[in-house]
Motif scaffolding. Structure first.
Motif, PDB file in Angstrom:
ATOM      1  N   ARG A   1      65.752  63.755   7.053  1.00 24.65           N
ATOM      2  CA  ARG A   1      65.483  63.752   8.497  1.00 24.65           C
ATOM      3  C   ARG A   1      65.368  62.310   8.968  1.00 24.65           C
ATOM      4  NH1 ARG A   1      63.336  68.925  10.108  1.00 24.65           N
ATOM      5  NH2 ARG A   1      62.788  70.125   8.283  1.00 24.65           N
ATOM      6  N   ALA A   2      65.799  62.087  10.195  1.00 26.64           N
ATOM      7  CA  ALA A   2      65.672  60.747  10.766  1.00 26.64           C
ATOM      8  C   ALA A   2      64.200  60.436  10.995  1.00 26.64           C
ATOM      9  CB  ALA A   2      66.439  60.675  12.083  1.00 26.64           C
ATOM     10  N   ALA A   3      63.824  59.223  10.797  1.00 30.13           N
ATOM     11  CA  ALA A   3      62.442  58.800  11.015  1.00 30.13           C
ATOM     12  C   ALA A   3      62.197  58.620  12.505  1.00 30.13           C
ATOM     13  CB  ALA A   3      62.181  57.485  10.299  1.00 30.13           C
ATOM     14  N   TYR A   4      60.964  58.748  12.900  1.00 30.41           N
ATOM     15  CA  TYR A   4      60.603  58.519  14.290  1.00 30.41           C
ATOM     16  C   TYR A   4      60.688  57.029  14.579  1.00 30.41           C
ATOM     17  CZ  TYR A   4      56.203  58.044  11.789  1.00 30.41           C
ATOM     18  OH  TYR A   4      55.238  57.706  10.878  1.00 30.41           O
ATOM     19  N   ARG A   5      60.866  56.723  15.826  1.00 33.05           N
ATOM     20  CA  ARG A   5      60.995  55.328  16.222  1.00 33.05           C
ATOM     21  C   ARG A   5      59.644  54.640  16.250  1.00 33.05           C
ATOM     22  NH1 ARG A   5      63.779  57.750  20.881  1.00 33.05           N
ATOM     23  NH2 ARG A   5      61.909  56.989  21.885  1.00 33.05           N
ATOM     24  N   ALA A   6      59.656  53.340  16.090  1.00 33.41           N
ATOM     25  CA  ALA A   6      58.416  52.558  16.046  1.00 33.41           C
ATOM     26  C   ALA A   6      57.746  52.465  17.415  1.00 33.41           C
ATOM     27  CB  ALA A   6      58.699  51.157  15.508  1.00 33.41           C
ATOM     28  N   ASP A   7      58.468  52.777  18.483  1.00 30.37           N
ATOM     29  CA  ASP A   7      57.880  52.637  19.814  1.00 30.37           C
ATOM     30  C   ASP A   7      57.275  53.929  20.339  1.00 30.37           C
ATOM     31  OD1 ASP A   7      60.356  53.839  20.053  1.00 30.37           O
ATOM     32  OD2 ASP A   7      60.949  52.726  21.820  1.00 30.37           O
ATOM     33  N   VAL A   8      56.991  54.880  19.454  1.00 33.44           N
ATOM     34  CA  VAL A   8      56.338  56.125  19.840  1.00 33.44           C
ATOM     35  C   VAL A   8      54.838  55.949  19.674  1.00 33.44           C
ATOM     36  CG1 VAL A   8      56.024  58.566  19.297  1.00 33.44           C
ATOM     37  CG2 VAL A   8      58.307  57.548  19.211  1.00 33.44           C
ATOM     38  N   VAL A   9      54.101  56.308  20.709  1.00 31.35           N
ATOM     39  CA  VAL A   9      52.643  56.268  20.652  1.00 31.35           C
ATOM     40  C   VAL A   9      52.103  57.658  20.931  1.00 31.35           C
ATOM     41  CG1 VAL A   9      52.434  53.837  21.310  1.00 31.35           C
ATOM     42  CG2 VAL A   9      52.420  55.597  23.070  1.00 31.35           C
ATOM     43  N   ILE A  10      50.956  57.937  20.359  1.00 31.00           N
ATOM     44  CA  ILE A  10      50.268  59.184  20.668  1.00 31.00           C
ATOM     45  C   ILE A  10      49.029  58.808  21.455  1.00 31.00           C
ATOM     46  CG2 ILE A  10      49.083  61.197  19.767  1.00 31.00           C
ATOM     47  CD1 ILE A  10      51.023  61.290  17.526  1.00 31.00           C
ATOM     48  N   ARG A  11      48.891  59.468  22.588  1.00 29.15           N
ATOM     49  CA  ARG A  11      47.761  59.191  23.467  1.00 29.15           C
ATOM     50  C   ARG A  11      47.196  60.503  23.973  1.00 29.15           C
ATOM     51  NH1 ARG A  11      49.406  60.599  28.403  1.00 29.15           N
ATOM     52  NH2 ARG A  11      51.581  60.319  29.004  1.00 29.15           N
ATOM     53  N   ARG A  12      45.982  60.442  24.463  1.00 29.65           N
ATOM     54  CA  ARG A  12      45.363  61.616  25.073  1.00 29.65           C
ATOM     55  C   ARG A  12      46.142  61.959  26.338  1.00 29.65           C
ATOM     56  NH1 ARG A  12      39.957  63.754  23.920  1.00 29.65           N
ATOM     57  NH2 ARG A  12      40.054  65.762  24.958  1.00 29.65           N
ATOM     58  N   ALA A  13      46.427  63.235  26.537  1.00 26.89           N
ATOM     59  CA  ALA A  13      47.121  63.662  27.754  1.00 26.89           C
ATOM     60  C   ALA A  13      46.207  63.468  28.960  1.00 26.89           C
ATOM     61  CB  ALA A  13      47.534  65.124  27.638  1.00 26.89           C
ATOM     62  N   LEU A  14      46.821  63.186  30.074  1.00 24.17           N
ATOM     63  CA  LEU A  14      46.108  63.011  31.336  1.00 24.17           C
ATOM     64  C   LEU A  14      46.480  64.152  32.281  1.00 24.17           C
ATOM     65  CD1 LEU A  14      46.915  59.217  31.748  1.00 24.17           C
ATOM     66  CD2 LEU A  14      44.796  60.238  30.841  1.00 24.17           C
ATOM     67  N   ALA A  15      45.623  64.425  33.240  1.00 27.30           N
ATOM     68  CA  ALA A  15      45.899  65.496  34.208  1.00 27.30           C
ATOM     69  C   ALA A  15      47.268  65.308  34.852  1.00 27.30           C
ATOM     70  CB  ALA A  15      44.797  65.546  35.262  1.00 27.30           C
ATOM     71  N   ARG A  16      47.665  64.058  35.080  1.00 28.71           N
ATOM     72  CA  ARG A  16      48.958  63.811  35.738  1.00 28.71           C
ATOM     73  C   ARG A  16      50.155  64.156  34.830  1.00 28.71           C
ATOM     74  NH1 ARG A  16      47.644  57.785  35.179  1.00 28.71           N
ATOM     75  NH2 ARG A  16      48.941  57.138  33.429  1.00 28.71           N
ATOM     76  N   ASP A  17      49.912  64.442  33.536  1.00 29.49           N
ATOM     77  CA  ASP A  17      50.976  64.855  32.619  1.00 29.49           C
ATOM     78  C   ASP A  17      51.298  66.345  32.735  1.00 29.49           C
ATOM     79  OD1 ASP A  17      51.351  62.334  31.283  1.00 29.49           O
ATOM     80  OD2 ASP A  17      49.520  62.732  30.124  1.00 29.49           O
ATOM     81  N   ALA A  18      50.491  67.087  33.466  1.00 27.89           N
ATOM     82  CA  ALA A  18      50.597  68.548  33.486  1.00 27.89           C
ATOM     83  C   ALA A  18      52.010  69.044  33.810  1.00 27.89           C
ATOM     84  CB  ALA A  18      49.586  69.143  34.457  1.00 27.89           C
ATOM     85  N   ALA A  19      52.630  68.529  34.836  1.00 33.25           N
ATOM     86  CA  ALA A  19      53.961  69.001  35.219  1.00 33.25           C
ATOM     87  C   ALA A  19      54.981  68.712  34.128  1.00 33.25           C
ATOM     88  CB  ALA A  19      54.400  68.366  36.536  1.00 33.25           C
ATOM     89  N   ARG A  20      54.899  67.540  33.495  1.00 31.95           N
ATOM     90  CA  ARG A  20      55.850  67.198  32.422  1.00 31.95           C
ATOM     91  C   ARG A  20      55.659  68.113  31.215  1.00 31.95           C
ATOM     92  NH1 ARG A  20      55.876  60.767  31.696  1.00 31.95           N
ATOM     93  NH2 ARG A  20      53.654  60.983  32.042  1.00 31.95           N
TER      94      ARG A  20
END
Length: 172
Positions: free
Chosen positions: A12-31
């Motif tokens: 499998r391809a590795a994930y890119r180095a520019d991926v971050v995991i962050r806490r979701a915010l209310a403004r992420d709801a639609a996405r």
């Protein structure tokens, strides 16, 4: 948590180095809602399950919801929601365009760390049937079957337990 490029694993391809995991915010709801509703994993007979599904700001604020995003663009690549009482993976989705890049594994590793920091020893997963292989590949163990519950869910679903190893402190 920032991901690092880890090369290819298991073909499998590795994930890119520019991926971050962050806490979701209310403004992420639609996405997040859009990611769920447009997932190819829920096409055909599974489509009715997500047709009206909504990940609302209230849900994001009430639960531990984390997003994997492209650090440069902010594009949401996937997310998960961990419930603590009882411990359960409520949602995990990876954007169709990000499938095969290791985003799911990155989210699963983060999930384990979150669960460990919350003092959990395991997390229940009621899997979408096509996703069972992925959960088994990250170490989840089958423990049963959750029977269909029409009209909400028209098919049986595998029930798994993802063990969360207790971290050992140095000198123990």
């Amino acid at each position: 948590m920032e991901a690092s490029s880890a090369g290819r694993r298991s073909g499998r391809a590795a994930y890119r180095a520019d991926v971050v995991i962050r806490r979701a915010l209310a403004r992420d709801a639609a996405r997040l809602t859009r990611l769920v509703r447009t997932s190819r994993a829920y096409e055909g007979p599974y489509a009715p399950m997500v047709a009206g599904y909504r990940v609302g700001p209230d849900y994001i604020e009430a639960h531990r919801v984390f997003v994997a995003a492209d650090d440069a663009t902010g594009q949401v690549l996937g997310f998960y929601a961990l419930l603590l009482d009882p411990p359960e993976l409520d949602l995990m989705f990876v954007a169709d365009a990000a499938q095969g890049l290791g985003i799911g594994r990155l989210l699963a590793a983060h999930l384990r760390e979150e669960a460990r920091s919350a003092g959990l020893t395991g997390v229940r997963i009621v899997s979408h049937p096509p996703a069972e292989g992925f959960y088994r590949s990250i170490g989840a163990e089958p423990v049963g079957t959750v029977r269909a519950n029409p009209p909400a869910v028209m098919w049986d679903r595998p029930e798994l337990l993802l063990p969360v190893p207790v971290s050992r402190r140095r000198g123990e």
